[in-house]
Design a protein around this motif. Sequence first.
Motif, PDB file in Angstrom:
ATOM      1  N   THR A   1     -23.974 -32.057  -6.764  1.00 39.49           N
ATOM      2  CA  THR A   1     -23.646 -33.484  -6.751  1.00 39.49           C
ATOM      3  C   THR A   1     -24.845 -34.304  -6.299  1.00 39.49           C
ATOM      4  O   THR A   1     -25.180 -35.327  -6.900  1.00 39.49           O
ATOM      5  CB  THR A   1     -22.434 -33.729  -5.828  1.00 39.49           C
ATOM      6  OG1 THR A   1     -21.281 -33.164  -6.442  1.00 39.49           O
ATOM      7  CG2 THR A   1     -22.200 -35.199  -5.598  1.00 39.49           C
TER       8      THR A   1
ATOM      9  N   SER B   1     -26.870 -36.836  -8.713  1.00 37.70           N
ATOM     10  CA  SER B   1     -26.811 -38.263  -8.418  1.00 37.70           C
ATOM     11  C   SER B   1     -28.199 -38.829  -8.159  1.00 37.70           C
ATOM     12  O   SER B   1     -28.540 -39.900  -8.666  1.00 37.70           O
ATOM     13  CB  SER B   1     -25.924 -38.516  -7.202  1.00 37.70           C
ATOM     14  OG  SER B   1     -24.664 -37.951  -7.414  1.00 37.70           O
TER      15      SER B   1
ATOM     16  N   SER C   1     -30.295 -39.013 -11.383  1.00 44.21           N
ATOM     17  CA  SER C   1     -29.802 -40.088 -12.246  1.00 44.21           C
ATOM     18  C   SER C   1     -30.158 -41.454 -11.673  1.00 44.21           C
ATOM     19  O   SER C   1     -30.486 -42.380 -12.408  1.00 44.21           O
ATOM     20  CB  SER C   1     -28.283 -40.024 -12.396  1.00 44.21           C
ATOM     21  OG  SER C   1     -27.875 -38.740 -12.711  1.00 44.21           O
ATOM     22  N   TRP C   2     -30.098 -41.552 -10.363  1.00 47.03           N
ATOM     23  CA  TRP C   2     -30.348 -42.844  -9.710  1.00 47.03           C
ATOM     24  C   TRP C   2     -31.783 -43.303  -9.955  1.00 47.03           C
ATOM     25  O   TRP C   2     -32.030 -44.479 -10.239  1.00 47.03           O
ATOM     26  CB  TRP C   2     -30.053 -42.722  -8.225  1.00 47.03           C
ATOM     27  CG  TRP C   2     -30.289 -43.970  -7.435  1.00 47.03           C
ATOM     28  CD1 TRP C   2     -31.178 -44.151  -6.417  1.00 47.03           C
ATOM     29  CD2 TRP C   2     -29.603 -45.226  -7.576  1.00 47.03           C
ATOM     30  NE1 TRP C   2     -31.089 -45.432  -5.935  1.00 47.03           N
ATOM     31  CE2 TRP C   2     -30.138 -46.111  -6.628  1.00 47.03           C
ATOM     32  CE3 TRP C   2     -28.594 -45.679  -8.436  1.00 47.03           C
ATOM     33  CZ2 TRP C   2     -29.708 -47.426  -6.500  1.00 47.03           C
ATOM     34  CZ3 TRP C   2     -28.170 -46.997  -8.311  1.00 47.03           C
ATOM     35  CH2 TRP C   2     -28.720 -47.849  -7.349  1.00 47.03           C
TER      36      TRP C   2
ATOM     37  N   LEU D   1     -25.020 -40.480 -16.599  1.00 47.20           N
ATOM     38  CA  LEU D   1     -24.917 -41.261 -15.360  1.00 47.20           C
ATOM     39  C   LEU D   1     -26.064 -42.249 -15.259  1.00 47.20           C
ATOM     40  O   LEU D   1     -25.877 -43.398 -14.840  1.00 47.20           O
ATOM     41  CB  LEU D   1     -24.971 -40.322 -14.155  1.00 47.20           C
ATOM     42  CG  LEU D   1     -23.676 -39.675 -13.717  1.00 47.20           C
ATOM     43  CD1 LEU D   1     -23.939 -38.829 -12.489  1.00 47.20           C
ATOM     44  CD2 LEU D   1     -22.634 -40.740 -13.407  1.00 47.20           C
TER      45      LEU D   1
ATOM     46  N   THR E   1     -25.409 -46.212 -15.277  1.00 43.83           N
ATOM     47  CA  THR E   1     -25.740 -46.973 -14.068  1.00 43.83           C
ATOM     48  C   THR E   1     -26.857 -47.974 -14.324  1.00 43.83           C
ATOM     49  O   THR E   1     -26.877 -49.052 -13.731  1.00 43.83           O
ATOM     50  CB  THR E   1     -26.126 -46.014 -12.935  1.00 43.83           C
ATOM     51  OG1 THR E   1     -25.125 -45.014 -12.821  1.00 43.83           O
ATOM     52  CG2 THR E   1     -26.260 -46.738 -11.618  1.00 43.83           C
TER      53      THR E   1
ATOM     54  N   ILE F   1     -22.726 -44.093  -7.946  1.00 52.45           N
ATOM     55  CA  ILE F   1     -23.263 -43.002  -8.749  1.00 52.45           C
ATOM     56  C   ILE F   1     -22.788 -41.657  -8.192  1.00 52.45           C
ATOM     57  O   ILE F   1     -22.498 -40.735  -8.943  1.00 52.45           O
ATOM     58  CB  ILE F   1     -24.801 -43.107  -8.863  1.00 52.45           C
ATOM     59  CG1 ILE F   1     -25.237 -42.562 -10.221  1.00 52.45           C
ATOM     60  CG2 ILE F   1     -25.509 -42.376  -7.754  1.00 52.45           C
ATOM     61  CD1 ILE F   1     -26.664 -42.918 -10.596  1.00 52.45           C
ATOM     62  N   PHE F   2     -22.652 -41.558  -6.871  1.00 52.94           N
ATOM     63  CA  PHE F   2     -22.132 -40.311  -6.286  1.00 52.94           C
ATOM     64  C   PHE F   2     -20.671 -40.112  -6.694  1.00 52.94           C
ATOM     65  O   PHE F   2     -20.253 -39.018  -7.047  1.00 52.94           O
ATOM     66  CB  PHE F   2     -22.238 -40.335  -4.762  1.00 52.94           C
ATOM     67  CG  PHE F   2     -23.645 -40.187  -4.271  1.00 52.94           C
ATOM     68  CD1 PHE F   2     -24.239 -38.933  -4.198  1.00 52.94           C
ATOM     69  CD2 PHE F   2     -24.394 -41.289  -3.896  1.00 52.94           C
ATOM     70  CE1 PHE F   2     -25.545 -38.775  -3.755  1.00 52.94           C
ATOM     71  CE2 PHE F   2     -25.696 -41.150  -3.453  1.00 52.94           C
ATOM     72  CZ  PHE F   2     -26.276 -39.891  -3.382  1.00 52.94           C
TER      73      PHE F   2
ATOM     74  N   SER G   1     -20.318 -39.263 -10.327  1.00 55.67           N
ATOM     75  CA  SER G   1     -20.780 -37.925 -10.700  1.00 55.67           C
ATOM     76  C   SER G   1     -19.601 -36.947 -10.763  1.00 55.67           C
ATOM     77  O   SER G   1     -19.675 -35.932 -11.448  1.00 55.67           O
ATOM     78  CB  SER G   1     -21.842 -37.437  -9.719  1.00 55.67           C
ATOM     79  OG  SER G   1     -21.260 -37.146  -8.477  1.00 55.67           O
TER      80      SER G   1
END
Lengths: 245, 242, 226
Positions: free
Chosen positions: A32, A36, A39-40, A117, A121, A178-179, A182
């Motif tokens: 996770t 995350s 992706s962030w 993601l 985002t 985002i977390f 996920s």
Amino acid sequence: MAYNWNWDVFLQPTATGDDTYLGWMFYGFKMTIALSLSSWLIALAVGAVVGVLRTVPNRGLSGLATAYVEVFRNIPLLVQLFLWYFVMPELLPLAWGDALKQTNPILQQFFAAMLCLALFTSARVAEQVRSGINSLPPGQKNAGLAMGFTLPQTYRFVLLPMAVRLIVPPLTSEFLNIFKNSAVCSTIGLLELAAQGRQLVDYTAQPYESFIAVTLAYLLINVVVMFGMRWLEERVRVPGYIGGK
Amino acid sequence: MISMNKVSKHYGSFQVLSDCSTQVEKGEVIVVCGPSGSGKSTLIKCVNGLEPFQSGEIIVNGVSVGDPKTDLAKLRSTVGMVFQNFELFPHMRIVENLCIAQVKVLGRSPDEARAKASSLLERVGLSEQAGKYPGQLSGGQQQRVAIARALAMDPICMLFDEPTSALDPEMVNEVLDVMTELAQEGMTMMCVTHEMGFAKRVATRVIFMDQGRIVEDDSKDAFFEAARSERAQQFLAKILHH
Amino acid sequence: MHEFDWSSIPGAWPFLWDGMVISLQITITAILVGIVWGTLLALMRLSSIKPLAWFAAAYVNLFRAVPLVMVLLWFFLIVPTLLESLLGLPRGSDVRLASAITGFALFEAAYYSEIIRAGIQSVSKGQMAAASALGMTYGQSMRLVVLPQAFRNMIPLLLTQGIILFQDTSLVYVSALADFFGAAYKVGDRDGRLVELLLFAGAVYFVICFSASRIVRHYQNKMKVA
């Protein structure tokens, strides 16, 4: 309702025998976090570019950026995920698609999830960047241009440094999102936290312990992110400028 | 009608009001003035309990405001108040602004409330505006509506909290005219205002406040001709020379 | 490159339509319950009665910290057992829809309550003072003066949240409930036409959500002028 609580379940070896159930949880937790965070970073980069483009005077560029945001905002995350995971490999040129299908399935899942993601985002980040820039007094841009800056320089030296500070608080909630988002990636079989929780239920028949543990793990992430972002907010605060509103 | 005895209030360690005492008799018009931050708005808001206070006592028409057993809503329905920023309800038409509390608080019938509303709107010269929304009126018109809204409750006295400070200069007089008329009809009034012309015309007494204290509490003539304290003299000199 | 074949969609129309009905059913019930419960939570959170404020804060923060997928899994775990024992339903009856609706409503209420709380706080303090000065009680002031204004300011945000909620209903996939997305997936899986069905589902969601958000924006602009 008689339920047999058994917290020791986490210490038992798994059915496959190579780990404990706690180890599974920990693996999911790491997945996770890795998903995350990666992706962030992409979302921030792409979102910043798209957000800036939405505010530029060039009609074509801002229109393109608007279309990007609308597409990613108006399709459910789950549908986007399935499109990346099931549909994209089919639409690529045959050789690429086949190459992709040859790779490690875990990598395939991770790659699709990360892309999904990140772009989902990024559209939200772009909206925050845009509203941050638009919330600055219009005189700021004129002041920059009047000093002889080009438009890109005005963005670089005048508008963005201030906008970035203004959008730290709203970005906090996107970062938290985002977390949470996920967890959707468990649906394509990616073994992140929520998926491990479900797997534990299937293997141990101790649903409550497993869900409580997963929920607590998400709460922990939440608290850590909130403190981190609050610290960042303090760091970037501009004296005498009371945030945005 | 209103009696205050040693009213004090503080926010944490900051003293907003210290030992304020005064009496307001029926039919009196009291003007409360003083520099900004002197506590005059807070004082007037204590009278109808919008601001709580920690010690002292305020009696309005025989009812103690600070007593926890007092039905504050009932007390407030008998005391009219006009605010600096009008505070008309923006989602209701003018006539509804005048009727809502008559119906919901006093229990009047809608017809009765409407009749009362139209006679008051006529009195403040705004009959034509009855169907409009507050946002469609000028500041002076809104404040006249706010006065009518307070009068609709048939109050035994009226409190004005800087009723003209948020207005453009050309609209100040239309509001002061309504207030003057009201004073001449014998309404008991307590007005926080910097309009010294109004004070000279209609006030019976002037209260001057500074740093949370009542520094002067004189008849109008005594105050304007021979204010005793230096602070009040300075204040008057500043305000009258403008 | 993939060869497209859209022929399985027309035949599956009734099944997809039933799915859409379920999606809308969940959305609308969750919006209504969410707004009512969210308003109560917001009032509790702003209340001077400390235990109520604490309860509301804990509720809202908990639901906002946990992923919706997790919340839904919780509800699919707990609600069936609860309903079976409360209503005396036979074990294993299909209460997935009821569980989904409960989960969404209670989850969304947390988000709605934050929107509503901000809406209440956006109404100036003077309005509450003016209402009190006219003799209205706290309840009357809230109901007649503050909430109507707050809701008017909040309508665009509440509707936008409704659009997000509609998108989120696709997550009932985790319970294998055939909402619109679940139905599309099942048809695609059955006919070996997953690519087409997923693209189709994406397009349908896009058209609905994009039009809805345009309508909200139009309303918002109209409100700004008024």
